[in-house]
Design an enzyme around this catalytic site. Structure first.
Site, PDB file in Angstrom:
ATOM      1  N   GLU A 438     -37.852 -17.219  50.131  1.00 24.56           N
ATOM      2  CA  GLU A 438     -38.524 -16.069  50.752  1.00 24.56           C
ATOM      3  C   GLU A 438     -39.020 -16.353  52.169  1.00 24.56           C
ATOM      4  O   GLU A 438     -40.213 -16.337  52.452  1.00 24.56           O
ATOM      5  CB  GLU A 438     -39.687 -15.601  49.866  1.00 24.56           C
ATOM      6  N   GLU A 512     -34.768 -15.936  40.418  1.00 29.69           N
ATOM      7  CA  GLU A 512     -35.984 -15.524  39.707  1.00 29.69           C
ATOM      8  C   GLU A 512     -35.667 -14.243  38.949  1.00 29.69           C
ATOM      9  O   GLU A 512     -35.015 -13.343  39.485  1.00 29.69           O
ATOM     10  CB  GLU A 512     -37.147 -15.279  40.663  1.00 29.69           C
TER      11      GLU A 512
END
Length: 1017
Positions: A438, A512
């Site tokens: 991220e 994820e």
């Protein structure tokens, strides 16, 4: 006077000062000893420590041997200083804890000064000595004997300093100054508690004057895996020295010894024994020089992509993974081998085979454990910059990659990749490198990714941030170095769309998914149906392994008290978003991990023919024949009673194949009948023993309508225990009430509420307060988004308006009955109708209450959390029997750890004690529930499945208290009888709840029977 520090901590051109070049992790031994501690001097222990609010307060001479540190505190190393009362805890997910001012950090920057002494012998001084720090957050300056040695950062990486020339015989003084924040903190914005200090091991390695400095092991295999090479590229400190290399087989047999030539040695192996997560076979390489010996475990394996499919040793493997942080409620980032082994043990016990080191490299020895015990690992660099999305003028669409696009990031992000890859390059468990997490996309990642690919062509490269290109920068990206298409929390329809597009050539991975926050996730099975169906979909990693929280003591009732974001008065914070693991902070297993375990069980069964006992078993393992791993036990269960059992020991089913077998049993002519299959481990393994239950399947053989009798032991025929036979039944009606009286009971129906306000049986009070219609639940963490819509619609404060309610007496073939009919609506203040309901309550002479609710839902409003009735019963009702999904909680989309059966439980044991209270412990698929108090039992039955919840807590209590230790028990036993409860999902950080799991039908038809059982009869 304040210490004068060069501002390396804000200088993008001075990331490290005085550090040795990166190298692979290893610990050398003395050649004659083979003991690590001969050349490793561990400096862990109690150090002198002083905390400062900023650098201006630091004693300017604290690093000198002459400094009087007698007033300093003592602090264990390794540790995080917040866990010892300094500074304060802070949990933030995305937002930076300081102004966005790259490369600068606040002057009010807390610091910790560390001092310790250590002894050095004359023999050590004759060799080279290297000081190693395996993890310090965030940056640090180092002095030895008052002389500045260097500076380093990158919290989760090893830095090594050559201290040979500053040591003296006898006592030496080591001083370290750690800063809470530095330039690197902009690149370490991970979703976790922010902690500081020397949190991993510190030690000195004493090396021969000339020695092996680095080496790179590779294990190329031929196409059919029948021949392998073990190659070793060696790098020496200054010059090549004589080096003997020996290779030993996994069982310890010496295969070959030879001398390295030109910094290179190679072994050839015929019929190699390969490494994989199911059989982690390790060879041993020993490198010997004149004075030193280095042992390294070697796993021979091949990783490649063919036809958009990831192959590991020519097998299209499936990753059943978790994201794992270094986290402990007491020790924080500081994790011992014992703590790590606890995690790995629990993972193996629950069928997990892969780990993503989110979002930084773990301690180097952790990867050695993964080699030894068998886990596929994504080795992730210490990079995360998503705080850039929270700029006042920014967003996830426009500023996500702001840091990654900056020119200073080119060197910074490359440095973090190199420290990750070079340190762990010899670990066979690592099959894929991750550039970080991220941080958006920019030139810095392109350069770093290309370096990784050029340095190590034996592994795959991953980075999920590549799918997020900021607006205005589309079309400029080069993603050629990335081997997989990675996303987070993608809805299943998006995954299927990607896989259906022939232009998408890269394998698909979910780095994820199924956010395991609180009572969740609830959609694991749906994802694995696609994972198993699509070879290009290699699997995923649950977010995340453990709850992050801080242990703050024990509550009066004995519960551990855990703090999360905001509990320390910090800003910014993200509340309990860190409490999102499959295990609780102390590693207590949650129902979520048990759900995951059974979804990823090693075998899946399907029914071929119920009458003949034929079933098909599918081996979901990638390399292991079932006959070498497990055996099968089975039970035939009719109406909750085991009527036959058996065992199949020899299941000769190779990996990734299926086989139809025949079980021996006689099927009864009637009854609800299930075949329960359990997969039992055959042999002892490091973390699991023979007899360990690896998972189960339940196959429905016969689905007759539920009969009143389930099991002779627990349930007598209800007709023999009902309150009375056909006797007089009467009612009295007033403007606001209807009172129904029988031989041994008196029920009062409230016309304003549309339900019974009083139920008295044999002079025993069954309802302590009026029965309620119920559409609300204590929001789960995965309701964090939809709950806003629910509250906006008034579901949490709904009211009932009864338009008509009347009673009549009717004669049926079964005797007299009183029938109460009501028309009513459920709505909230300033809101339209949520439900319009026609209700019929039929009471017979035996006191049974047949409830029929026909409802029309307002489809312009959000789907309902639930619909049913809530009963407040005396506290004496302490136990339940039920026939439905148990023994764990079960919901429409979270029931794979449960099975249909007859269960008995204490009501206090049904509660799952989530750190942040929320809806929990409902049971779906029920046809029978008995609530017991050793006097008059409530029995609930239906011809259609319903859901129930029995609790010591009200939904209001669960929904308003911030921590479990704040909960106050209700004076009642609260029983909810639901037509349906909406599913759980994973929308706390994942997709919206799938429509098939929502209570969103326009028409609702709910029928249940309430009976009262006098156990004294």
């Amino acid at each position: 006077m304040a210490i004068k520090l060069p501002k390396y901590y804000e200088d993008p051109k001075q990331l490290h000062v005085g550090t040795m070049p990166n190298r692979a992790y290893y610990i050398p031994h003395d050649k004659s000893s083979n003991e690590d501690n001969e050349r490793k001097q561990l400096l862990n222990g109690i150090w002198k420590f002083r905390y400062y609010n900023n650098r201006f307060e630091i004693d300017d001479d604290f690093f000198l041997p002459s400094f009087d540190s007698s007033t300093f505190d003592q602090l264990p190393v390794p540790s995080c200083w917040q866990n010892h009362g300094y500074d304060r805890h802070q949990y933030t997910n995305v937002r930076f804890p300081f102004p966005y001012d790259i490369p600068y950090v606040p002057d009010q920057n807390p610091c910790g000064a560390y001092i310790r002494t250590f002894e050095v012998t004359k023999e050590q001084l004759e060799q080279r000595n290297y000081l190693n720090f395996e993890g310090v957050d965030s940056c640090y300056y180092v002095w030895v004997n008052g002389k500045f040695i260097g500076f380093s950062q990158v919290s989760h990486s090893t830095s090594e300093f050559d201290i040979t020339d500053v040591l003296v015989e006898g006592e030496n003084t080591l001083a370290v100054l750690v800063l809470k924040w530095c330039l690197g903190s902009y690149y370490e914005d991970q979703d976790k508690f922010r902690m500081s200090g020397i949190f991993r091991d510190v030690y000195i390695l004493t090396r021969s004057r000339e020695h092996i400095r680095d080496f790179f092991i590779k294990t190329p295999l031929n196409e059919d895996l029948t021949k392998a090479k073990v190659t070793v590229e060696l790098e020496y400190l200054n010059q090549e020295i004589d080096t003997k290399a020996s290779l030993y087989s996994p069982d310890g047999e010496l295969l070959e010894s030879k001398s390295a030539k030109g910094g290179y040695v190679e072994f050839e192996i015929s019929k190699p024994i390969l490494w994989n997560a199911e059989s982690p076979n390790l060879y041993t390489l020993v490198l010997e020089t004149e004075e030193e010996s280095i042992k390294q475990k070697v796993g021979i394996r091949k990783i490649e992509i063919k036809n958009s499919i990831i192959y590991f040793n020519n097998v299209a493997i499936k990753l059943k993974g978790v994201n794992r942080h270094d986290s402990d409620p007491v020790t924080g980032y500081t994790i011992s081998r014992e703590q790590a082994l606890k995690d790995l043990s629990l993972m193996k016990q629950h069928n997990v085979n892969a780990i993503r080191t989110s979002h930084y490299p773990n301690a180097p020895w952790f990867l050695e454990l993964c080699d030894e015990y068998g886990f596929y690992v994504i080795g992730e660099a210490d990079v995360e910059c998503h705080g850039a999305t929270e700029l006042y003028s920014g967003s996830w669409e426009t500023s996500y990659g702001d840091i990654a696009r900056r020119e200073i990031s080119n060197d910074i992000i490359l440095d973090r990749q190199q420290r990750n890859v070079i340190r762990d390059k010899n670990r066979p468990c690592i099959f894929m490198w991750s550039l970080g997490n991220e941080a958006g996309w920019g030139k810095s990642f392109e350069l770093a990714g290309k370096w990784v690919k050029s340095y190590d062509d034996t592994r795959l490269v991953h980075y999920e941030g590549s799918v997020h290109i900021d607006k205005g920068f589309e079309g400029q990206e080069d993603l050629s170095m990335l081997d997989v298409h990675s996303t987070m929390y993608d809805p299943i329809e998006n995954i299927e769309k990607y896989l259906a597009d022939e232009n998408n050539k890269k394998p698909y991975i979910l780095c994820e998914f199924v956010h395991a926050m609180g009572n969740g996730p609830g959609d694991i099975e749906d994802y694995f149906e696609v994972i198993y169906r699509e070879d290009r979909f290699v699997g995923g990693f649950v977010w995340e392994w453990c709850d992050h929280a801080i242990d703050i003591g024990v509550a009066p009732d004995g519960r551990r008290k855990y703090a999360y974001g905001g509990d320390s008065g910090e800003y910014p914070h993200d509340g309990n978003f860190c409490v999102d693991g499959l295990v609780f902070p102390d590693r207590t297993v949650s129902s979520s991990l048990l759900e995951y375990k059974n979804v990823i069980r090693p075998v899946r069964a399907s029914l071929v023919n119920a009458e003949t006992g034929e079933i098909t078993l599918e081996n979901k393992l990638d390399f292991t024949n079932l006959k070498d791993y497990l055996y099968l036990t089975y039970e035939l269960v009719c109406n909750g009673e085991v009527i036959h059992d058996g065992t199949i020991m020899d299941l000769d089913i190779p990996a990734k194949t299926s086989k139809t077998i025949k079980l021996s049993y006689d099927l009864k002519e009637s009854g609800v009948t299930f075949l329960n299959l359990h997969y039992i481990q055959k042999l002892d393994l490091p973390f699991t023993k023979q007899g360990h239950d690896l998972g189960f399947d339940q196959l429905k053989l016969r689905d007759d309508v539920y009969q009143a009798k389930l099991d002779e032991v627990y349930l007598q025929k209800l007709q023999t225990k009902t309150l009375g036979q056909e006797k007089d039944l009467s009612f009295k009606e007033t403007e606001d009430k209807i009172t129904v009286t029988g031989d041994n009971f008196r029920y009062v129906f409230n016309k304003m509420l549309g339900t019974f306000e009083s139920v008295v049986v044999n002079q025993r009070v069954i309802l302590e307060k009026p029965m309620e219609f119920n559409i609300w639940r204590a929001p789960t963490d995965n309701d964090r988004n939809i709950k806003n819509e629910w509250i906006h619609a008034g579901y949490d404060r709904h009211t009932v308006r009864v338009y008509e309610a009347s009673a009549s007496q009717e004669n049926t073939k079964d005797g007299n009955t009183v029938v109460i009919k009501a028309k009513l609506a459920i709505a909230a203040i300033q809101r339209e109708h949520i439900l319009d309901i026609d209700a019929i309550w039929t009471i017979d002479c035996a006191g049974r209450i047949q409830i029929k609710l026909d409802a029309i839902r307002n489809t312009a409003m959000p789907y309902l959390p639930r619909f049913g009735l809530r009963l407040f019963m005396p506290k004496s009702y302490q136990t339940v029997d039920y026939f439905g999904y148990g023994p764990l909680n079960s919901y429409l989309d979270k029931r794979r750890a449960s099975y249909i059966g007859l269960f008995h439980a204490r009501i206090d044991q049904l509660h799952e004690d989530f750190i942040k209270p929320q809806e929990n412990s409902s049971h779906c698929g029920c046809q029978f529930v008995r609530v017991e108090n050793k006097d008059i039992n409530l029995v609930v039955t239906s011809n259609k499945d319903f859901s129930f919840n029995a609790s010591e807590y009200t939904q209001e209590e669960l929904g308003t208290k911030a921590h479990n230790y704040e909960l106050e028990k209700s004076p009642y036993t609260v029983v909810c009888l639901d037509y349906k409860m909406s599913g759980i999902g994973s929308n706390s950080c994942g997709p919206e709840l799938a429509h098939k799991y929502r209570l969103e039908e326009a028409e609702i038809h709910f029928e249940i029977m309430l009976e009262f059982e006098d156990i004294n009869k």
